[in-house]
Design a protein around this motif. Structure first.
Motif, mmCIF file in Angstrom:
data_model
loop_
_atom_site.group_PDB
_atom_site.id
_atom_site.type_symbol
_atom_site.label_atom_id
_atom_site.label_comp_id
_atom_site.label_asym_id
_atom_site.label_seq_id
_atom_site.Cartn_x
_atom_site.Cartn_y
_atom_site.Cartn_z
ATOM 1 N N ASP A 150 0.799 -1.221 0.000
ATOM 2 C CA ASP A 150 0.000 0.000 0.000
ATOM 3 C C ASP A 150 0.835 1.275 0.000
ATOM 4 O O ASP A 150 1.794 1.399 0.776
ATOM 5 N N PRO A 151 0.462 2.240 -0.848
ATOM 6 C CA PRO A 151 1.138 3.534 -0.840
ATOM 7 C C PRO A 151 0.638 4.422 0.297
ATOM 8 O O PRO A 151 -0.522 4.321 0.724
ATOM 9 N N TYR A 152 1.505 5.275 0.759
ATOM 10 C CA TYR A 152 1.210 6.265 1.797
ATOM 11 C C TYR A 152 1.760 7.576 1.263
ATOM 12 O O TYR A 152 2.958 7.820 1.317
ATOM 13 N N ARG A 189 3.064 1.370 9.440
ATOM 14 C CA ARG A 189 4.036 0.425 8.904
ATOM 15 C C ARG A 189 4.300 -0.759 9.823
ATOM 16 O O ARG A 189 4.494 -1.877 9.345
ATOM 17 N N VAL A 190 4.337 -0.535 11.124
ATOM 18 C CA VAL A 190 4.793 -1.613 12.013
ATOM 19 C C VAL A 190 3.663 -2.305 12.765
ATOM 20 O O VAL A 190 3.927 -3.176 13.595
ATOM 21 N N GLN A 191 2.402 -1.937 12.501
ATOM 22 C CA GLN A 191 1.312 -2.660 13.141
ATOM 23 C C GLN A 191 1.472 -4.155 12.873
ATOM 24 O O GLN A 191 1.870 -4.567 11.788
ATOM 25 N N GLY A 246 4.596 -5.337 11.396
ATOM 26 C CA GLY A 246 4.769 -5.082 9.969
ATOM 27 C C GLY A 246 4.196 -6.156 9.075
ATOM 28 O O GLY A 246 4.329 -6.089 7.856
ATOM 29 N N GLN A 247 3.527 -7.137 9.677
ATOM 30 C CA GLN A 247 3.013 -8.290 8.925
ATOM 31 C C GLN A 247 1.515 -8.134 8.687
ATOM 32 O O GLN A 247 0.693 -8.849 9.249
ATOM 33 N N SER A 248 1.163 -7.167 7.873
ATOM 34 C CA SER A 248 -0.234 -6.896 7.563
ATOM 35 C C SER A 248 -0.354 -6.534 6.098
ATOM 36 O O SER A 248 0.428 -5.725 5.582
ATOM 37 N N CYS A 249 -1.325 -7.125 5.431
ATOM 38 C CA CYS A 249 -1.526 -6.825 4.010
ATOM 39 C C CYS A 249 -1.867 -5.359 3.809
ATOM 40 O O CYS A 249 -1.495 -4.766 2.798
ATOM 41 N N ILE A 250 -2.586 -4.750 4.763
ATOM 42 C CA ILE A 250 -3.011 -3.360 4.614
ATOM 43 C C ILE A 250 -2.075 -2.388 5.314
ATOM 44 O O ILE A 250 -2.392 -1.208 5.441
ATOM 45 N N ALA A 251 -0.935 -2.870 5.785
ATOM 46 C CA ALA A 251 0.054 -1.945 6.328
ATOM 47 C C ALA A 251 0.592 -1.061 5.210
ATOM 48 O O ALA A 251 0.819 -1.526 4.096
ATOM 49 N N GLY A 303 -3.126 -3.880 -5.270
ATOM 50 C CA GLY A 303 -4.074 -2.781 -5.180
ATOM 51 C C GLY A 303 -5.059 -3.000 -4.050
ATOM 52 O O GLY A 303 -6.266 -3.014 -4.264
ATOM 53 N N LEU A 304 -4.534 -3.171 -2.833
ATOM 54 C CA LEU A 304 -5.422 -3.453 -1.701
ATOM 55 C C LEU A 304 -5.990 -2.161 -1.119
ATOM 56 O O LEU A 304 -7.169 -1.872 -1.241
ATOM 57 N N SER A 305 -5.148 -1.357 -0.492
ATOM 58 C CA SER A 305 -5.624 -0.086 0.045
ATOM 59 C C SER A 305 -4.599 0.995 -0.260
ATOM 60 O O SER A 305 -3.582 0.754 -0.925
#
Length: 461
Positions: free
Chosen positions: A239-241, A260-262, A265-270, A392-394
């Motif tokens: 995901d872009p920020y 980023r680190v939620q 850091g192992q999250s698809c929507i991070a 292209g998730l979030s």
């Protein structure tokens, strides 16, 4: 991969399980089919009552199941507690909203008359047993966001959970059983990934949902496609920020660290790729890197830990390979970039700058606490960089300019656009992606209807 609980904080194997054999799988498939025949006709009020009881029990179990999740996959225990609480809230939301979400739809009178009917309605009917192939990173939430709407719609569930979270998987089956659901409404299949295809091919299984890697999604989709079965896939994300000059830089940088680190850091929507307008790049980078450096890495059972270990040794090795490849190709390591000393599968929060399209980390998902910084000269370049990914998730955008907001909402290739905030799932909002991030939607009314037979009922005079 063995079905086992291995503590990622120290590498200790705590408990192993034998995979279910063919006879036990067959018994559970028979039970699922038999249960569906009666459960599909149960009243929504009864389903809601049972789901509310499950939410109540989960609240009571929160501390124990949080510690189980942390032990199995390493998330900081405070985040595990929050995950359990979120699951209970989602079950209550679906128990309270399913009736309106599944209510019959009535077309316009003019269309009914034009069709020659006296009455037309659209009804949402359950499909049957649904196979859920779920990952380890949010071992409760990923399952509940499927199970709560599926059960309220009248379907029954078969869970094939990740092999490194077997205790969480068994807990979920027990939770629904204790809440009063008939035994066959929700069952955990302790099986390896090699057994999934045969279960999915079985005629009694009517559909499948998968959250996980792109290769896993391709495998499930190919089998389901051959059998002409419905699937919903939520796969990877990069995901872009995006940070524009009008943004509140202090807040954008502070939230960026959490984004980023939620979950280590192992999250698809991070948020993974931080695309910053050149006018504020240096100021943002300074704040962001300082925030990443300040994180506490350590025992996930400690309440002051920000980042725990990665879930598996292989996962850490994959992350290291991405960072090392970028470093060899010229990327600058602004902080982190290596594992700390000692036991466990830890990796330090890392920020890379100077990333180019030739580097693997530009096109592959970094599943761990590693961020990449990009400089954009203007809005057009920011959009180009944001969309330069197979996923292209979030997406996340920081701007106080409404014209810029409209442009990002229009042009970003993602299932969600979060403006001046970080991506988070909520039961009321549809969740899913485009491109290689998958298809279909979870949560909201869209999610509960994904596994329904959308039936047109036409009646003549």
């Amino acid at each position: 991969m063995p079905i086992a609980t291995v503590n990622p904080a120290n590498g200790e194997t705590l408990k192993t399980y034998e995979a279910m054999g063919e006879e036990e799988i067959e018994r559970r498939l028979q039970l699922a089919e038999a249960t569906f025949r009666t459960y599909r006709s149960s009243a929504l009020t009864d389903r809601g009552r049972l789901l509310l009881q499950a939410a109540h029990l989960l609240d009571e179990d929160r501390e124990n199941i949080a510690r189980t999740m942390t032990t199995e996959m390493g998330k900081p225990v405070e985040q595990a507690r929050a995950e359990a609480a979120k699951c209970a809230r989602a079950m209550r939301w679906y128990a309270g909203h399913a009736e309106e979400l599944l209510a019959d739809e009535v077309p316009a009178d003019s269309d009914v008359r034009d069709s020659g009917a006296s009455r037309v309605r659209v009804r949402y009917r359950p499909l049957g047993p649904v196979l859920a192939v779920m990952p380890w990173n949010f071992p409760l939430w990923q399952v509940i966001r499927f199970a709560a709407p599926a059960l309220m719609a009248g379907n029954v569930g078969l869970l094939k959970h990740a092999s490194n979270v077997p205790q969480t998987a068994l807990y979920l089956e027990d939770l629904f059983h204790r809440a009063g659901f008939t035994e066959g409404c929700f069952q955990t299949l302790l099986i390896g990934s090699g057994a999934v295809a045969d279960v999915l091919r079985d005629e009694r299984v009517k559909a499948a949902t998968l959250t996980g890697s792109e290769p896993a999604g391709r495998a499930v989709a190919s089998v389901a496609g051959a059998m002409v079965k419905k699937t919903v896939l939520e796969l990877g994300g990069s995901d872009p920020y995006v940070v524009m000059p009008s943004a509140d830089l202090d807040r954008a940088a502070r939230v960026a660290v959490t984004a980023r680190v939620q979950n280590n850091g192992q999250s698809c929507i991070a948020a993974k790729r931080f695309i910053v307008h050149t006018d504020v790049y240096d100021a943002f980078a300074e704040r962001f890197v300082a925030g990443m450096r300040a994180l506490t890495v350590g025992d996930p059972m400690a309440t002051d830990t920000d980042v725990g270990p990665l879930s598996t040794e292989r996962g850490r090795a994959d992350l290291e390979e991405l960072v090392d490849d970028a470093r060899r190709a010229g990327a600058q390591v602004l902080c982190g970039g290596h594992r700390p000393e000692g036991p466990g599968w830890y990796y330090l929060p890392t920020v890379l700058a100077g990333v180019t399209r030739e580097m693997r980390i530009h096109r592959e998902e970094a599943f761990g606490p590693v961020a990449t910084l990009y400089r954009a000269d203007d809005l057009d370049e920011a959009v180009l960089i944001a969309n330069d990914t197979p996923f292209g998730l979030s997406s996340n955008v920081w701007t106080r300019d409404e014209t810029e907001t409209d442009r990002f909402v229009r042009d970003l290739e993602a299932g969600s656009v979060y403006v001046n905030g970080m991506t988070a799932s909520h039961p009321a909002f549809p969740f899913g992606g485009v491109k290689r991030s998958g298809y279909g939607r979870e949560l909201s009314g869209h999610g509960i209807r994904e596994f329904c037979n959308i039936t047109t009922v036409w009646q003549g005079a």
